[in-house]
Every structure is written in C-alpha cells, then in structure tokens.
Design an enzyme around this catalytic site. Structure first.
Site, PDB file in Angstrom:
ATOM      1  N   HIS A 209      -5.881   1.684   0.447  1.00 48.90           N
ATOM      2  CA  HIS A 209      -4.600   1.001  -0.340  1.00 48.90           C
ATOM      3  C   HIS A 209      -4.278   1.944  -1.714  1.00 48.90           C
ATOM      4  O   HIS A 209      -3.083   2.164  -1.658  1.00 48.90           O
ATOM      5  CB  HIS A 209      -5.656  -0.215  -1.127  1.00 48.90           C
ATOM      6  N   HIS A 214      -0.223   3.547  -3.044  1.00 45.57           N
ATOM      7  CA  HIS A 214       0.346   3.582  -4.478  1.00 45.57           C
ATOM      8  C   HIS A 214       0.553   5.102  -4.719  1.00 45.57           C
ATOM      9  O   HIS A 214       1.552   5.377  -5.296  1.00 45.57           O
ATOM     10  CB  HIS A 214      -0.603   2.876  -5.254  1.00 45.57           C
ATOM     11  N   HIS A 401       1.106  -1.035   3.294  1.00 42.88           N
ATOM     12  CA  HIS A 401       0.826  -1.488   2.026  1.00 42.88           C
ATOM     13  C   HIS A 401       0.721  -3.111   2.152  1.00 42.88           C
ATOM     14  O   HIS A 401      -0.497  -3.483   1.612  1.00 42.88           O
ATOM     15  CB  HIS A 401       1.843  -1.446   0.619  1.00 42.88           C
TER      16      HIS A 401
END
Length: 551
Positions: A209, A214, A401
C-alpha cells in the site's frame, strides 16, 4: 461490543466528530461521544471465517494483499541471509512434511513440476528485525514462510513456519506448524496463523500500500509538474491520476507513519516500520515490475503466453485479483495506446520531445536517484515505450491502489481476521512451566493476548474505516472526460471506448462472483471480490476504482 454497543470517548473528542462522522452514533455537548463500528462484511457473512484454513489462503488471492503470494520454483527452500548471523539457511519445511500434507495428490517433485506449490515468504525480509523488535514493549516478531498446495478444486491448502534468529544467548529457533487434529496442535496452528497474518498485515500496509502506491507516485507527480507544460498531452493524460495524492501523503506523514504514530504503535515492526519499508524498496522495488502483467510474471503467478487473452497465462486460474485486474489493465493500456498514438503518430516524435525526455530522466535519476544506475529501467524512445510507462503509472494510481485500499475495513475491521501486531511469542518457544500451563489450561486467553490490544484494535479500525471510504467528490476511472479530451474527436471516441470497457467489467465481475465453479470468489459466507469494480457509491462499499490515490 464494538459493533453492538459502541465505546465511549469522553470529551474532548479530539476531532472525532469531524474525522469519523460515520462512526459517531451519539454526541451530546457535555456527554461522551459514542463510537459504534459498523459490522465488517467478513464477519457479517461468516462470524468464524477467520478460523478456517481455506479462508486464510483464499484471502491471499482475493483479499487485502494479493501482491505477496509467489510460486515455489526451487527446493529445498533456502534463506539468502548470512548463516553466521542468522543461523542455518535451509528451511525446516522438508519434503517429508510437504508430502505428508499433500498425501494422496502427488509427490513433491510432481507438485514442483506442475506448479502446484506456492508460498508467502517474509523470512529474509523480517529476520533482520526480529531481535531488535523483540526489545520493544508489547510486540514480537519472527521470520515466516507459509507454504501452500494448489488443490484440484483451485483452492489452497496451507502449512507454515516461524523462525527466530540466533541472539546473544540463544541459538536459532524454528518450528514447522501444520493443520492438526489434536487439541494442542490445533491451537498452536491457530496461533501460528495469527503470527503470519501480523507479518502480512505489516507488509500490506507498509509495502503493497504505502510504498508501492503512495510513495512511488510522488516522483511522477513532481516531474510532471516540473517538466511537462500545461498544454502537454502526457500531462493532460496523467493529471487525473495524480489528484490529491501529494495532499494525502502529507497527511499520512503527519498522523500515520510519523515517529510514534499510529503505524508504529499498532503494527509488528514498531518503530522500525519505516526502516523496513525503506529496506524493501532498496531490495525489491523496480519500475519494470509495477505493471500488473510484469508483477504476476515476476512472482511466478503467470507466464508470458501470446495466445492467452491478456498475453499471460495464470498458474492459479481462479485468482480473483488477477482475473479482474487483467481486464482493468487491458482497458487502461488500450486507452493509453489510442491516446499516445494520436499525439505521437511517428516514432521519432517521442524521442525528440525534449519535455518528455527531461520528465523521464528526472523520474529515474532524481525521483529514484538511488536506483538510477539499475539496468532495468525501460527506455523512452518509441510509442510502445511511452505506452508502457504511462500505463504503469496509471495502473499504480488506480487499480493497484484500489485493490489494497478500499477493502481494508471489510477484511481488517475485525482484527482476528487480520491482526496488525502479534504481542506475544508462540507458546512452545522456550516456555517456562507457568507459560506452558497457562496455554494448556486457557489457550483462548493466550491467543487473545497475542492479538492487538483493545486500544490498538479500535485505533486501527477507526483509521481503516476512513481509508476505505469514498468521498462525495470521488472521480472514478473512466467516469469523467477532461474538457481537452472532449474537444478532440479521436480522443473523445477513445475515451468513450475506455468507459464502455469499464462498464462491461462491472457486469463481468458480478457474473464471476456467482459462478459456483470459482471457489475462491463464490461460496457460503464468502465476501464477493469486487474491489476492482470501477464505480461505487459513497462511504465504505468494498468496490470502486478512483483515478488517483486520494485517500
């Protein structure tokens, strides 16, 4: 109690009414705020699904972290770490143990040849952290390697191992746990699974993640703003996939991954969480593995096959994340192909685009400067090169994502299903007589002490509820056409084709989720796999693919 009655949060509520409005069920100005969690879909459908081995394995294919399972290609399983520091390299999972578990199906050699053995391998990544993490209060750690056999029904059967490296006064300790029929063995197996799940939860949040979506998007956002002008077609293509990403990352650094913050206080690596994330980036991350087909091939989950619909053939045919993801990947790549070929009809136009060349150079040599000399970066010379690069960036911000984010509350909102931390060691690791008798008399209590504490669980649940929610101004993939695209007939037509592919995908996923032959996504008490359904309503829905990492 958390779902039925809620918990009281005395004033001041520290902003809970604003941050967690969905959870705050009753507030009086002078009274406590009552936070009542909604029941996650996993336990709403099957309260004891977390106990079952088949669900433990199924979620590696259709759960929060479908990015870690890999094919076993060599035997015996070996560590690559220095044996002088970490002890003997050969795994304790022997041929005899494997064949005992798969007895009646085939031999170990046949299983390897027919690509039936898989694993979740965190052994070498976690072993360097075991001794120093164990010095922290309220957590423990092991290296773990979970092996699985692919049965004729397409489901997986597990066996697991946890390993402790040598320390100043103790030798290496490792133990193989398997599903057992006696009471003591059965409880030890449940506890071994809890340890493995805490490892997988940490890897999911910190790597699958945070790192792989990100973090790695930031160099793309920065380089695009620095080098591609407002009118540049590639800037216009990518901009929807960058929406709010820098803002949400800033908030994460402020309140989630900060020193002493929520991640460090609720996940197994503790204060070493960011160091672990950095080490995985250094050892494993490379751009050319971030497209979906390349990721699957790198894990042995797929092989290149020009005769297959997506150019790859899956080694696990019923792999919901991959089955749905490949359709989404194809739609994204076809949209990128039409777009790029329209603005770059000749090969030389790509290489002669100075802005584009500077953009890609900064991504490689500045944004990922510590990896700039790696030979595996794709070149940027042809339309095909550009299509591959932008498709990968678009996929990471949208499909990747969404697959690891929007199911967080449904799968991990009930912490026994995915504990984020294991607070105590295995009962049979060098126990005192008192520790062993406590386990024998009350094994359930020992398991509960291993799980996150109530404050850790409620903290994580609150965060996961927020992360899993779609906002009112969410922009879903294929849902909104940019004005510049609508003004260009060829691009408008290509976008409409893209939108049509996504609408078709919705129906395909629905039909797959009711197909009784697909045991990893259809069955009694199973949560349907719909994380890659492109569109969603507001709140926690367990579906929806926004263009960008906006939460």
């Amino acid at each position: 109690m958390l779902y039925d009655q809620g918990v009281n949060v005395p004033p001041p509520d520290n902003g809970l009414k604003t941050v967690l409005p969905r959870l705050v069920k009753g507030v009086v100005d002078t009274a406590d705020a009552v936070i009542q969690f909604e029941t996650p879909e996993t336990i709403d459908r099957d309260t004891f699904s977390w106990f079952r081995d088949e669900e433990f394995c199924r979620q590696m294919l259709a759960g929060l972290n479908p990015y870690s399972i890999q094919l076993v290609t060599e035997w015996p399983l070996m560590s690559k770490l220095d044996p002088r520091v970490y002890g003997p390299q050969e795994s304790a999972i022997t041929k005899e143990i494997v064949e005992q578990e798969i007895k009646g199906f085939m031999t170990l050699e046949q299983a390897l040849a027919e690509k039936k053995l898989f694993m979740l391998d965190y052994n070498d990544l976690l072993l360097p952290y075991v001794n120093k993490t164990r010095e922290l209060n309220g957590t423990t750690l092991y290296g773990s390697r979970t092996s699985m056999f692919l049965t004729p029904t397409g489901t997986l059967r597990p066996l697991a191992i946890v390993t402790r490296p040598p320390s100043d006064d103790k030798p290496q300790w490792k133990h193989v746990y398997t599903p057992a029929w006696d009471a003591t063995g059965a409880w030890l197996w449940k506890m071994a699974k809890a340890q493995v799940l805490s490892h997988d939860s940490a890897y999911h949040q910190l790597v699958s993640h945070w790192l792989r979506t990100h973090c790695v998007m930031e160099p793309y956002v920065i380089a695009t703003n620095r080098h591609l002008s407002q009118m540049h077609p590639i800037r216009r293509l990518l901009l929807p996939y960058f929406r709010y990403t820098m803002q949400i990352n800033a908030l994460a650094r402020l309140a989630l991954i900060n020193a002493g913050g929520i991640i460090e206080s609720t996940f197994s690596p503790g204060k070493y969480s960011m160091q672990f994330c950095s080490d995985v980036y250094d050892q494993l991350w490379c751009f050319d593995h971030e497209s979906l087909p390349a990721d699957l091939i790198s894990r042995g989950i797929a092989v290149e096959d020009p005769n297959s619909p997506h150019g790859v053939k899956l080694t696990i045919e019923d792999y919901p994340y991959s089955n749905d993801g490949l359709l989404l990947w194809d739609a994204i790549k076809q949209w990128a192909t039409s777009y790029v070929n329209h603005y770059y009809p000749k090969t030389n136009l790509v290489e002669s685009d100075v802005e584009l060349t500077q953009w890609w150079d900064e991504i490689r040599t500045v944004g990922h400067g510590d990896k700039k000399d790696e030979p595996r970066w794709p070149q940027l010379k042809t339309q095909e090169d550009l299509i591959g690069i932008v498709s990968t960036i678009m996929w990471v911000g949208s499909g990747h994502h969404s697959a690891v984010n929007f199911g967080q509350y449904d799968f991990a909102g009930y912490f026994p299903n995915r504990p984020t931390i294991a607070r105590t060691k295995m009962p049979n690791e060098d126990p005192t007589e008192e520790e062993w008798q406590s386990f024998i008399k009350r094994p359930e209590d020992v398991l509960l002490k291993c799980f996150p504490s109530q404050i850790q669980a409620t903290t994580v649940m609150s965060v996961l509820d927020v992360l899993s929610s779609h906002s009112p101004d969410e922009e879903y993939i294929g849902g909104y056409i940019e004005p510049a695209w609508a003004a260009e007939p060829a691009i408008k037509a290509a976008f409409e084709e893209f939108r049509g592919s996504l609408e078709k995908l919705e129906g395909i996923i629905d039909s797959r989720n009711v197909d009784p032959k697909l045991h990893n996504r259809s069955g009694a008490g199973l949560v349907p796999y719909q994380l890659l359904k492109p569109f969603s309503g507001l709140g926690v829905t367990g579906r929806g693919v926004p263009n960008s990492i906006s939460i």
